[in-house]
Design a protein around this motif. Structure first.
Motif: not given
Ligand SMILES: Nc1ncnc2c1ncn2[C@@H]1O[C@H](COP(=O)(O)OP(=O)(O)O)[C@@H](O)[C@H]1O
Ligand SMILES: [Mg+2]
Lengths: 303, 219
Positions: A208-209, A212-219, B68, B84, B99
């Motif tokens: 899940k983490v 979420v990180m991906r949804l906000v643009g994490a590579k 991304a 989160l 991120v």
């Protein structure tokens, strides 16, 4: 990961980004599992390493003793000793496999006998046989052929290659050393497998983490590094602890006794004490590789 | 383009283009595919047929890193917020910066300003589950805009909050549109659409029967 690793990249990796660290929550049991596994494996690796290093040392020493420990023993009446010795030397000089042969002096012979008779023994009064030390060349000598020649040409001369019984021991010590290295390989393989398991568990628990990180643009590289950093540092820490314990255990091992015994000689000598320091480093590399692979795989699957 | 989850086409053969700086409502009955269309718009789903271009780039040609980067230019208020829960509201709002490898410490002023803009000034250290529905929606909006994206997509942003609160949220979105950002709001709340029409030149798209249509001006 194509670019060259610079030193500041490594320090960045160690210091990390506190903010980024918090994005992935602490991963309870996987953290402890990694620490524990790394510590235990490093502890075992210290002993495997000590075994390898000691066995290699013994094998080398025995092999070099073996190369120079054939002797010819000459028993002759007082007056003929000199002539017999010279005759034996002539035979030896024409024997293939003999690099050199030398008549031991009285002083040398006395020294050899001292442990048995004590320093006060008047050796002159005894009919002591004369010893000739043979140094073999790489090919080695054919003991049976030499024996026959001596029997014919120098009565009273006996070839003694008593150290030959050690030849299988040399081979065994060399094999033991190899097995030690092989065990070290296995230990790190198991460490890699355990860390992969722990990393997979941590990645799965954080699906899940990751989403979420991906949804906000994490590579992917960013997400992976959060996990890789944790597992690598934990493994290095665990391995350093285990290594320290292993070395401490070696230090308190009873020493003394004959120099060439594997049991009392187990351990490092001189510069070889630096070897165990490589264990946490290798553990770090193994953890880095294992977690990186696990993270890449999971991130590919979690589309 | 068209989209199907596998069991029959959900969105069939639709042609649509959203000009920069426009304000759109996306409406239609529950299950019509509003969320699906938004997911296509930020690259979470790829069209199963046809072509989709985001910022003039074919989404199918983008790899995951490309997606991304795309998402850093599109702020999304998700239907279920997607926080989160172990991070404070302030950290959640700053997550896109984190991120992207940008300094959060350097953006503190910005963050504080943003939090008071959405009326969450005193709630920085609260955890997401401690917030009310309206607060969560506003925090989600703050997170969506922290990277100053060109486009803001909001999926049912007023879904479970009262009328007054939804008016505040609408106001924030209108303000963003006045700053030149493209805004798309998926909603089945016709009252919200009516309220918006008095403040901004909003267009209404309606998904019905697998098609998309421009809704009449009589709404
Ligand atoms: N991941 C999915 N897999 C299969 N079907 C889905 C999935 N997500 C949504 N759907 C179906 O697609 C339809 C449209 O869903 P959605 O886009 O969420 O509609 P809306 O947001 O307009 O209510 C619904 O019938 C839903 O059940
Ligand atoms: Mg929906």
């Amino acid at each position: 990961m194509r670019d060259v690793i610079h030193l500041n990249k490594i320090t960045d990796f160690i210091i990390g980004d506190a903010q980024a660290e918090r994005a992935v929550p602490p991963t309870g049991f996987t953290a402890r599992l990694t620490l524990f596994a790394a510590a235990v494996m490093a502890f075992l690796a210290v002993f495997a390493l000590a075994l390898s290093v000691s066995a290699a040392r013994l094998s080398e020493r025995w092999a070099s003793e073996l190369a120079q420990s054939a002797t010819v023993r000459i028993s002759a009446p007082q007056g003929q000793m000199q002539a017999s010795s010279e005759a034996a030397l002539v035979v030896l000089q024409t024997t293939p496999g003999v690099a050199s042969a030398r008549v031991l002096s009285d002083a040398e012979q006395r020294k050899l006998l001292e442990p048995w008779f004590g320093p006060e023994m008047p050796l002159e009064a005894l009919p002591i046989p004369q010893l000739i030390e043979i140094i073999e060349d790489e090919e080695g000598l054919d003991a049976e052929a030499l024996r026959l020649r001596l029997l014919g040409e120098v009565p009273g001369a006996v070839l003694d290659d008593h150290a030959r019984w050690r030849a299988p021991l040399v081979a065994a010590a060399a094999r033991l050393s190899f097995l030690g290295w092989f065990s070290i390989g296995l230990i790190f393989a198991v460490m890699g497998a355990m860390i992969t398991l722990a990393a997979n568990a941590a990645l799965a628990a954080n699906a899940k983490v990751i989403t979420v990180m991906r949804l906000v643009g994490a590579k992917d590289g960013y997400i992976a590094s959060a996990f890789v950093r944790r597992f690598t540092l934990r493994s290095v820490t665990g391995a350093a602890l285990g290594m320290a314990l292993g070395v401490a255990a070696l230090l308190v091992l009873p020493t003394g006794g004959p120099q060439d015994s594997l049991l009392s000689g187990l351990g490092f000598q001189g510069a070889s004490w630096l070897w165990p320091l490589a264990i946490p480093l290798v553990a770090g590399l193994v953890a880095f590789g294992a977690t990186q692979a696990a993270a890449r795989r999971t991130l590919k699957e979690l589309r | 383009m068209a989209y199907s989850y596998g069991d029959g086409e959900l969105l069939g053969d639709m042609t649509l283009s959203l000009p920069a700086g426009s304000f759109y409502f996306l409406t239609g009955p529950s299950g019509a595919g509003k969320t699906t269309l938004l997911k296509l718009c930020y690259g979470e789903l790829l069209p199963t047929a046809g072509q989709l271009r985001l910022f003039d780039k074919d989404v199918r040609a983008l790899d995951r890193d490309g997606i991304a980067e795309l998402r850093r230019r599109i702020g999304v208020v998700h239907q279920d917020c997607q926080f989160l829960d172990h991070l404070s509201i302030a950290d959640n709002i700053a997550l896109p910066l984190t991120v992207a490898g940008q300094s959060v410490a350097g953006a503190q002023d910005n963050l504080a300003e943003l939090m008071s803009w959405v009326g969450l000034r005193g709630r920085a250290s609260a955890l997401p589950p401690e917030l009310s529905g309206g607060e969560r929606q506003r925090a989600a909006l703050a997170r969506a805009v922290i990277m100053s994206p060109d486009v803001i997509l909001a999926d049912e942003p007023t879904g479970n909050i009262d009328w007054e609160m939804s008016q505040r949220l609408l106001q924030l979105l209108v303000e963003l549109n006045r700053m030149g950002k493209t805004v798309v709001i998926a909603t089945h709340d016709l009252g919200l659409i009516r309220a918006a029409k008095s403040q901004v030149q909003a267009r209404v798209l309606r998904i019905a029967g697998r098609r998309i249509q421009q809704a009449g001006a009589d709404l």
